[in-house]
Write a protein that holds these residues in place. Sequence first.
Motif, mmCIF file in Angstrom:
data_model
loop_
_atom_site.group_PDB
_atom_site.id
_atom_site.type_symbol
_atom_site.label_atom_id
_atom_site.label_comp_id
_atom_site.label_asym_id
_atom_site.label_seq_id
_atom_site.Cartn_x
_atom_site.Cartn_y
_atom_site.Cartn_z
ATOM 1 N N LEU A 131 45.140 29.955 26.175
ATOM 2 C CA LEU A 131 44.575 31.152 26.788
ATOM 3 C C LEU A 131 45.055 31.347 28.220
ATOM 4 N N LEU A 132 45.123 30.305 29.007
ATOM 5 C CA LEU A 132 45.513 30.440 30.406
ATOM 6 C C LEU A 132 47.002 30.723 30.573
ATOM 7 N N ALA A 133 47.801 30.386 29.572
ATOM 8 C CA ALA A 133 49.246 30.639 29.648
ATOM 9 C C ALA A 133 49.628 31.963 28.982
ATOM 10 N N THR A 134 48.705 32.576 28.295
ATOM 11 C CA THR A 134 48.980 33.823 27.574
ATOM 12 C C THR A 134 48.296 34.964 28.329
ATOM 13 N N HIS A 135 48.992 35.483 29.336
ATOM 14 C CA HIS A 135 48.391 36.448 30.246
ATOM 15 C C HIS A 135 48.005 37.760 29.569
ATOM 16 N N TRP A 136 48.788 38.211 28.613
ATOM 17 C CA TRP A 136 48.463 39.458 27.913
ATOM 18 C C TRP A 136 47.142 39.310 27.160
ATOM 19 N N LEU A 137 46.918 38.132 26.597
ATOM 20 C CA LEU A 137 45.684 37.886 25.852
ATOM 21 C C LEU A 137 44.491 37.778 26.804
ATOM 22 N N LEU A 138 44.687 37.100 27.893
ATOM 23 C CA LEU A 138 43.625 36.963 28.894
ATOM 24 C C LEU A 138 43.226 38.337 29.445
ATOM 25 N N LEU A 139 44.213 39.185 29.763
ATOM 26 C CA LEU A 139 43.921 40.532 30.240
ATOM 27 C C LEU A 139 43.213 41.352 29.160
ATOM 28 N N GLY A 140 43.652 41.213 27.922
ATOM 29 C CA GLY A 140 43.000 41.922 26.814
ATOM 30 C C GLY A 140 41.538 41.528 26.671
ATOM 31 N N ILE A 141 41.243 40.265 26.848
ATOM 32 C CA ILE A 141 39.859 39.782 26.752
ATOM 33 C C ILE A 141 39.019 40.356 27.891
ATOM 34 N N VAL A 142 39.583 40.382 29.084
ATOM 35 C CA VAL A 142 38.855 40.947 30.230
ATOM 36 C C VAL A 142 38.574 42.432 29.987
ATOM 37 N N VAL A 196 43.006 51.765 24.027
ATOM 38 C CA VAL A 196 44.455 51.903 23.858
ATOM 39 C C VAL A 196 45.181 50.799 24.623
ATOM 40 N N SER A 197 44.697 50.463 25.813
ATOM 41 C CA SER A 197 45.317 49.387 26.594
ATOM 42 C C SER A 197 45.209 48.047 25.870
ATOM 43 N N ILE A 198 44.055 47.771 25.305
ATOM 44 C CA ILE A 198 43.864 46.517 24.570
ATOM 45 C C ILE A 198 44.782 46.467 23.350
#
Length: 167
Positions: A77-88, A155-157
């Motif tokens: 999770l911490l290395a996958t920035h797109w996923l972390l941003l999507g979760i936020v 749409v962003s997610i």
Amino acid sequence: MPAIVAILLFLHVLGAIVAFGPTFAFPLIGAMGGREPVHANFATRASLRIEERMVVPLAIVQGITGAGLIVFGGFDLLATHWLLLGIVLYAIALTFAIVVQTRSVERVVELTTMPAGGPPPGPPAGGPPPGPPPGLLDAVRRVQRGGMLLSVLIVSIVFLMVVKPAF
């Protein structure tokens, strides 16, 4: 791909389609209610019911299936920035939908609900027709702005989940 990941991915994608697809029809339903004020309350109540019974519960399931994909899919999770941003963005959207948008839509329902004794008496003969209840136009604008924000977040997610940009 392990079977559990395939099942969770299927449920996650299906859940996204079923949960968020109807939200893109809300502006159409609202516009139709606005053009036919006698039906505005029904249109708003229908949208609210879809949100409460379908969109929000399935959006919560999205978080559960997403967490399952992270755990069983082996994502860092911490290395996958797109996923972390999507979760936020998901957390922001879900919180906003439950805490702000639902209350705003409930306010529009309240303002467009006729009193128990039927509609209020009309204007005197030859007088101007009554306008919308005080505060209704502001409440509708608040719902519209909230809906636009939620659409942009969704749409962003989806963009992040599909494109998986490297940043």
